[in-house]
Design a protein around this motif. Structure first.
Motif: not given
Length: 272
Positions: A199-219
């Motif tokens: 809430s105070v230092l949102g943009p200044f965290a040390g690391v991002h932790i992102v979860e992503a899903t595989k897109q089975a049908y690629r363009a």
């Protein structure tokens, strides 16, 4: 360039590394929403966090890049760690359900190629969890920790590279709001930093932790044929076989009509 595995081990044995392991592990656990019995692979230096998955997983492996080095893991059981080329993982297509990247994406010489290889070994709708240093955070600016090495990313840059490699980001988290200070008395306040940091230092965290899903049908890129436009000349009126041809020119319809009209009038005047 990957940090040496000995330096990574020594960092996580220090008080600051123990705090980082606890805080980052909490963020990874929040993204741990899959079923039991998954096949999980960690790439990079993931052994401090693989214990979050090992008890519930069908199979749990730790792949360490060749330029980083490898250490035995777990220490009191048969080894589940292997030294690999991160751009050519020793797995068949769609072999695992989840991949964990820690100290990997920012260290890789070719992060796009690494993510494409992760895409290959993930099953359909498989999930990727990546811990990536935040380029705005203090941890990415101080090279006394492993998070200060390599190429840090902003959230928009992570989103762009994931979409480029056919992943869909669907969950975000941050960790390590506490400054990387090697003081035991200061580290006791790490829980307070993490509680009020979003809430105070949102943009200044040390690391991002992102979860992503595989897109089975690629363009698939469609190769379009280049059309070459060939100019064409407008057709010209061919000269008649009469007097216009003898004069070496062509007459318009109006001039031919006018000439014909004058000749007729002169003949009528002569007749009268």
């Amino acid at each position: 360039m990957f940090v040496d595995v000995v330096d990574l081990r020594n960092f996580y044995a220090q008080p600051l590394g123990i705090v980082a392991r606890r805080l980052v592990g909490r963020g990874i656990r929040a993204r741990r929403n899959g079923p039991r019995g998954e096949r999980i692979v960690g790439i990079g230096y993931t052994t401090p966090y693989m214990g979050l998955f090992r008890e519930d997983a069908e199979r749990c492996l730790a792949f360490m890049p060749a330029s980083q080095g490898v250490m035995k893991w777990p220490s009191n059981r048969p080894g589940l760690a292997a030294l690999v080329d991160e751009s050519e993982l020793p797995l068949t297509d769609s072999a695992v359900d989840r991949v964990l990247l820690v100290h990997a994406l920012e260290m890789a010489d070719d992060p796009v190629r690494l993510l494409r290889e992760v895409w290959r070994v993930l099953a359909a709708n498989g999930r990727l969890i990546a811990v990536v240093p935040n380029r705005r955070g203090l941890w990415a600016r101080i090279d006394t920790t492993p998070f200060g090495h390599g190429r840090p990313y902003s959230r928009s840059q992570i989103t762009r590279i994931l979409r480029e490699t056919s992943f869909v980001p669907n969950g975000w988290g941050e960790a390590l709001f506490v400054p990387p200070v090697q003081r035991n008395w200061f580290l006791r306040s790490a829980g307070v930093w993490e509680r009020f940091g979003p809430s105070v230092l949102g943009p200044f965290a040390g690391v991002h932790i992102v979860e992503a899903t595989k897109q089975a049908y690629r363009a698939i890129a469609v190769k379009r044929e280049r059309r070459v436009l060939v100019p064409r000349l407008e057709p010209a009126l061919a000269p008649s076989a009469g007097g216009a041809a003898r004069e070496g020119g062509s007459l318009t319809c109006a001039s031919m009509t006018g000439a014909s009209g004058e000749g007729t009038t002169g003949e009528r005047a002569t007749d009268q």
